[in-house]
Write an enzyme that holds these catalytic residues in place. Structure first.
Site, PDB file in Angstrom:
ATOM      1  N   TYR A 128       2.108   5.183  -0.621  1.00  0.00           N
ATOM      2  CA  TYR A 128       0.656   5.000  -0.656  1.00  0.00           C
ATOM      3  C   TYR A 128       0.021   5.588   0.606  1.00  0.00           C
ATOM      4  O   TYR A 128      -1.006   6.269   0.540  1.00  0.00           O
ATOM      5  CB  TYR A 128       0.321   3.515  -0.778  1.00  0.00           C
ATOM      6  CG  TYR A 128      -1.152   3.218  -0.932  1.00  0.00           C
ATOM      7  CD1 TYR A 128      -1.757   3.216  -2.185  1.00  0.00           C
ATOM      8  CD2 TYR A 128      -1.953   2.940   0.179  1.00  0.00           C
ATOM      9  CE1 TYR A 128      -3.109   2.941  -2.331  1.00  0.00           C
ATOM     10  CE2 TYR A 128      -3.308   2.674   0.048  1.00  0.00           C
ATOM     11  CZ  TYR A 128      -3.874   2.669  -1.207  1.00  0.00           C
ATOM     12  OH  TYR A 128      -5.224   2.412  -1.348  1.00  0.00           O
ATOM     13  N   LYS A 145      -2.772   8.618   0.771  1.00  0.00           N
ATOM     14  CA  LYS A 145      -4.129   8.382   1.251  1.00  0.00           C
ATOM     15  C   LYS A 145      -4.429   9.049   2.593  1.00  0.00           C
ATOM     16  O   LYS A 145      -5.590   9.342   2.911  1.00  0.00           O
ATOM     17  CB  LYS A 145      -4.391   6.876   1.350  1.00  0.00           C
ATOM     18  CG  LYS A 145      -4.381   6.166  -0.002  1.00  0.00           C
ATOM     19  CD  LYS A 145      -5.394   6.766  -0.973  1.00  0.00           C
ATOM     20  CE  LYS A 145      -5.452   6.018  -2.283  1.00  0.00           C
ATOM     21  NZ  LYS A 145      -6.454   6.594  -3.219  1.00  0.00           N
TER      22      LYS A 145
END
Length: 293
Positions: free
Chosen positions: A171, A175
């Protein structure tokens, strides 16, 4: 109603729901023609199996005073992305003023509280394909339209404005990458008159998050009983208004390469969320001593 983006053309990649949908709507409210892309169309949902569609988003854009155009596009497929921008080129006589990269699709691929070597590797790799490769492919085909006219704004939507760890390796990579994409693209696009930057919302009160907590926009505060920090959340329209404000700012190129936040842009440009409130995740996190991503 003032429409500073009247005559402007935008593509919002990943406009089916959440931040992407709100960004498309707010660009439309400012007068823009907005191409709304995504995989979910009426009668054919994506593998996320949500009810929202890009046709709905386009209709909402038009209802707010813009022109919404839905184009089903799988941004992992280069041929479909190339066809999208060829269509924009033909229909808008080569004009593209704004590209917003909000493609994500990693909701069910994130395994929280699990070290990366114990997670399914294919989930982590697929997340990068959906959330990073798609942004590269989309920018690759959009940039020449802007370069040709020596103007344009390319915005990377992400989660967080720093390079800090976000609780999960895959993640975090998905991001943080758009932040550096914006920085690197700003360096290469700047000499051609095109501006690239990144924008993040705070704790986003998206359709999926409301469903997760079993609440609606009418009683969303109830979710704070499960997750106290949700009390500082914002609707997707706050970041939508942030993007619209940037697109209308004649001095936006001064922000090239930066990672900006919905709450700081709200302070700078003076807009509120749709409920009239001004949620400020930065102040909230500072007050509680929370790390900012």
């Amino acid at each position: 109603m003032e429409q500073p983006l009247k005559g402007k053309v935008a593509v919002v990649a990943g406009a089916t729901r959440g931040a992407g949908r709100a960004i498309a709507i707010e660009l439309g409210a400012a007068g823009a023609t907005v191409y709304c892309t995504g995989r979910s169309v009426r009668g054919s949902a994506s593998d996320l199996n949500r009810s929202e569609t890009i046709e709905e988003t386009a209709e909402l854009v038009t209802s707010r005073g813009g022109t919404g155009i839905a184009v089903r596009t799988d941004h992992t497929l280069e041929t479909e992305v190339e066809a999208l921008f060829e269509r924009v080129n033909q229909e808008q006589e080569g004009r593209l003023d704004v590209l917003v990269n909000d493609i994500w699709g990693g909701e069910h691929l994130t395994h929280w509280d699990t070290p990366f070597w114990e997670q399914p590797l294919q989930d982590g790799l697929l997340m990068q394909e959906r959330a990073v490769h798609t942004h590269l492919i989309t920018s690759y085909y959009a940039a020449p339209l802007m370069i040709r006219r020596r103007e344009g704004l390319l915005i990377e939507i992400t989660d967080g404005s720093t390079y800090n760890y976000r609780g999960n390796l895959y993640y975090s990579l998905a991001k943080i990458s758009p932040i550096h994409l914006a920085k690197a693209m700003a360096e290469e696009l700047g000499p051609h008159g095109v501006t690239a930057l990144a924008v993040t919302p705070g704790f986003l009160r998206s359709e999926q998050m409301l469903d997760h907590f079993g609440v609606t926009e009418n009683n969303w505060q109830e979710a704070a009983k499960q997750e106290p920090h949700f009390i500082a959340s914002e609707t997707p329209f706050l970041v939508g208004r942030a993007v619209a404000a940037l697109a209308a700012d004649p001095l936006v190129r001064e922000k090239a390469g930066r990672a900006l936040t919905s709450w700081d842009l709200s302070d700078e440009y003076g807009f509120t969320d749709v409920d009239g409130q001004r949620p400020h995740w930065g102040n909230y996190a500072k007050r509680l001593g929370l790390p900012l991503n």
